[in-house]
Design a protein around this motif. Structure first.
Motif, PDB file in Angstrom:
ATOM      1  N   GLY A   1       0.820  -1.208   0.000  1.00  0.00           N
ATOM      2  CA  GLY A   1       0.000   0.000   0.000  1.00  0.00           C
ATOM      3  C   GLY A   1       0.852   1.256   0.000  1.00  0.00           C
ATOM      4  O   GLY A   1       0.560   2.228  -0.710  1.00  0.00           O
ATOM      5  N   ALA A   2       1.929   1.238   0.781  1.00  0.00           N
ATOM      6  CA  ALA A   2       2.844   2.386   0.802  1.00  0.00           C
ATOM      7  C   ALA A   2       3.490   2.595  -0.559  1.00  0.00           C
ATOM      8  O   ALA A   2       3.652   3.734  -1.026  1.00  0.00           O
ATOM      9  CB  ALA A   2       3.911   2.170   1.874  1.00  0.00           C
ATOM     10  N   LEU A   3       3.837   1.485  -1.229  1.00  0.00           N
ATOM     11  CA  LEU A   3       4.408   1.572  -2.575  1.00  0.00           C
ATOM     12  C   LEU A   3       3.428   2.217  -3.553  1.00  0.00           C
ATOM     13  O   LEU A   3       3.810   3.046  -4.371  1.00  0.00           O
ATOM     14  CB  LEU A   3       4.799   0.178  -3.071  1.00  0.00           C
ATOM     15  CG  LEU A   3       6.128  -0.399  -2.569  1.00  0.00           C
ATOM     16  CD1 LEU A   3       6.224  -1.878  -2.921  1.00  0.00           C
ATOM     17  CD2 LEU A   3       7.311   0.363  -3.166  1.00  0.00           C
ATOM     18  N   CYS A   4       2.161   1.819  -3.450  1.00  0.00           N
ATOM     19  CA  CYS A   4       1.136   2.390  -4.337  1.00  0.00           C
ATOM     20  C   CYS A   4       0.977   3.883  -4.094  1.00  0.00           C
ATOM     21  O   CYS A   4       0.887   4.672  -5.043  1.00  0.00           O
ATOM     22  CB  CYS A   4      -0.198   1.676  -4.120  1.00  0.00           C
ATOM     23  SG  CYS A   4      -0.221  -0.029  -4.703  1.00  0.00           S
ATOM     24  N   HIS A   5       0.924   4.288  -2.836  1.00  0.00           N
ATOM     25  CA  HIS A   5       0.803   5.711  -2.529  1.00  0.00           C
ATOM     26  C   HIS A   5       1.999   6.484  -3.076  1.00  0.00           C
ATOM     27  O   HIS A   5       1.859   7.610  -3.571  1.00  0.00           O
ATOM     28  CB  HIS A   5       0.708   5.915  -1.015  1.00  0.00           C
ATOM     29  CG  HIS A   5      -0.673   5.703  -0.471  1.00  0.00           C
ATOM     30  ND1 HIS A   5      -1.761   6.430  -0.907  1.00  0.00           N
ATOM     31  CD2 HIS A   5      -1.148   4.856   0.488  1.00  0.00           C
ATOM     32  CE1 HIS A   5      -2.844   6.047  -0.252  1.00  0.00           C
ATOM     33  NE2 HIS A   5      -2.499   5.089   0.589  1.00  0.00           N
TER      34      HIS A   5
END
Length: 391
Positions: free
Chosen positions: A157-161
């Motif tokens: 999720g952090a990568l997507c953000h």
């Protein structure tokens, strides 16, 4: 003892089959020159499974698939099988098929939240590699609803953000993950990167806001300078096919000053010097030859003849008859509302003309027509049009 009739008939049939088998070659056997293709039809030796399985073309593979995905098996078993299949596709970097497999697993709606969380997280990873960052983010959020502490979901999720340039959110997700594992290297590296990018974004936003404020102040100063000179502007139309003129007495000064510092189509803009004097971008049009000249900075105190002397100090290439001499040229501006022309004395300054009651500046770029006095073109061009002389 004699054999019974049925047994005798069976032996006769077998003998007949063997004789036929010996006399005719077996058609289902492997051909030496095509053994690789033949082996590739056997599921055990296949190098790559076909994208679509036709029972007629691949009966063995269709049979195995029906056994693996037997509907009589529990939803958990079927979902796990799809998860494993998706993992295999993922390892092969076939992310589209991996997404399909994980999706099929989720469709089984098994009661194991951990397994469903893994399916969502794995599908998010496949979507991420396909560049579908929003879909991937949606999947990790679904995974975290089932398992809030699922670290892989938090990392992805952090990568997507980060990819979506949601830097503050990326930092927040990294912080949540580091509360679970304070030494997670990926989260530490990602947080440092996201925090740096967030600070750069905030700095750029502050710069943009300051620039906008400066432009607003410049626009206001320009507007006040125009207002003090009683120069009339024509603003862009707000309705269809209509222009709205705004003179200096307008009460809507905020809207009038919008865009005064913007560049025109020629890349120039209205400027105010340190002495408080205006310099305008000005367009000269020569209708006889469909030519034009553009002056990026025509100082309001400059005379028309001064610019004409510079522009026609040497004859332009399009003036084949050599008749565009500064002393022979006439300058006009057009009042489009009345379809009238006004002849400007060459010794006039730009400011004197812009202050004329019938001059309206369009697109912050004053425009003038130039013709050769007493020429046949000028006579035809002015025929039927009312012409006023500006004193």
């Amino acid at each position: 003892m004699e054999q019974s009739q049925p047994h005798a008939a069976a032996e006769d049939d077998l003998d007949s089959f063997l004789e036929k088998f010996q006399s005719q070659p077996y058609r289902g056997g492997f051909h030496e020159d095509q053994w690789e293709e033949e082996f590739d039809k056997i599921p055990l030796f296949m190098k790559k499974a076909p994208s679509e399985i036709d029972p007629k073309e691949n009966p063995d593979l269709a049979c195995l698939q029906s056994i693996i995905f037997d509907e009589e098996r529990s939803p958990e078993e079927q979902a796990k099988t799809y998860k494993d299949e998706g993992n295999d596709y993922f390892k092969e970097k076939d992310y589209k098929k991996a997404v399909i497999s994980y999706t099929e697993g989720l469709k089984k709606k098994c009661a194991d939240p951990d397994l469903n969380a893994v399916l969502y997280t794995n599908r998010a990873a496949a979507q991420y590699h396909l560049g579908n960052f929003r879909s991937a983010l949606s999947d990790v959020m679904a995974a975290r609803k089932l398992k809030p502490t699922h670290l892989k979901a938090i990392i992805r999720g952090a990568l997507c953000h980060l990819e979506l340039k949601h830097f503050a959110e990326a930092v927040s997700w990294c912080d949540e993950g580091l509360q679970i594992d304070a030494k997670e290297k990926k989260l530490l590296e990602m947080r440092a990167k996201a925090d740096k990018l967030k600070r750069i974004e905030q700095r750029d936003a502050r710069k943009a806001k300051l620039k906008e404020k400066r432009e607003q102040n410049q626009n206001e100063v320009l507007f006040q300078a125009i207002k003090a000179r009683n120069i009339k502007l024509v603003l862009e139309a707000t309705g269809e096919d209509e222009d709205s003129s705004l003179d200096s007495a307008s009460e809507d000064e905020d809207s009038a000053s919008d865009g005064l510092s913007a560049e025109n189509l020629y890349g120039a803009r209205l400027r105010l010097d340190y002495q408080g004097r205006l310099s305008w971008p000005v367009l000269f049009l020569y209708p006889e030859y469909s030519q034009s000249d553009f002056i990026s900075a025509f100082h309001e105190d400059s005379r028309f003849i001064d610019h004409l002397m510079v522009m026609f100090g040497e004859m332009p290439s399009w003036d084949s008859e050599r008749k565009y001499c500064p002393d022979h040229l006439e300058v006009y501006f057009e009042d489009e509302d009345r379809a009238e022309l006004y002849q400007v004395p060459p010794t006039s300054t730009l400011l004197q003309v812009l202050q004329h009651p019938r001059y309206f500046v369009k697109a912050l770029t004053p425009a003038f027509l130039v013709c050769v006095g007493e020429s046949s073109f000028r006579k035809n061009y002015l025929r039927g049009r009312k012409v006023h002389k500006v004193k």
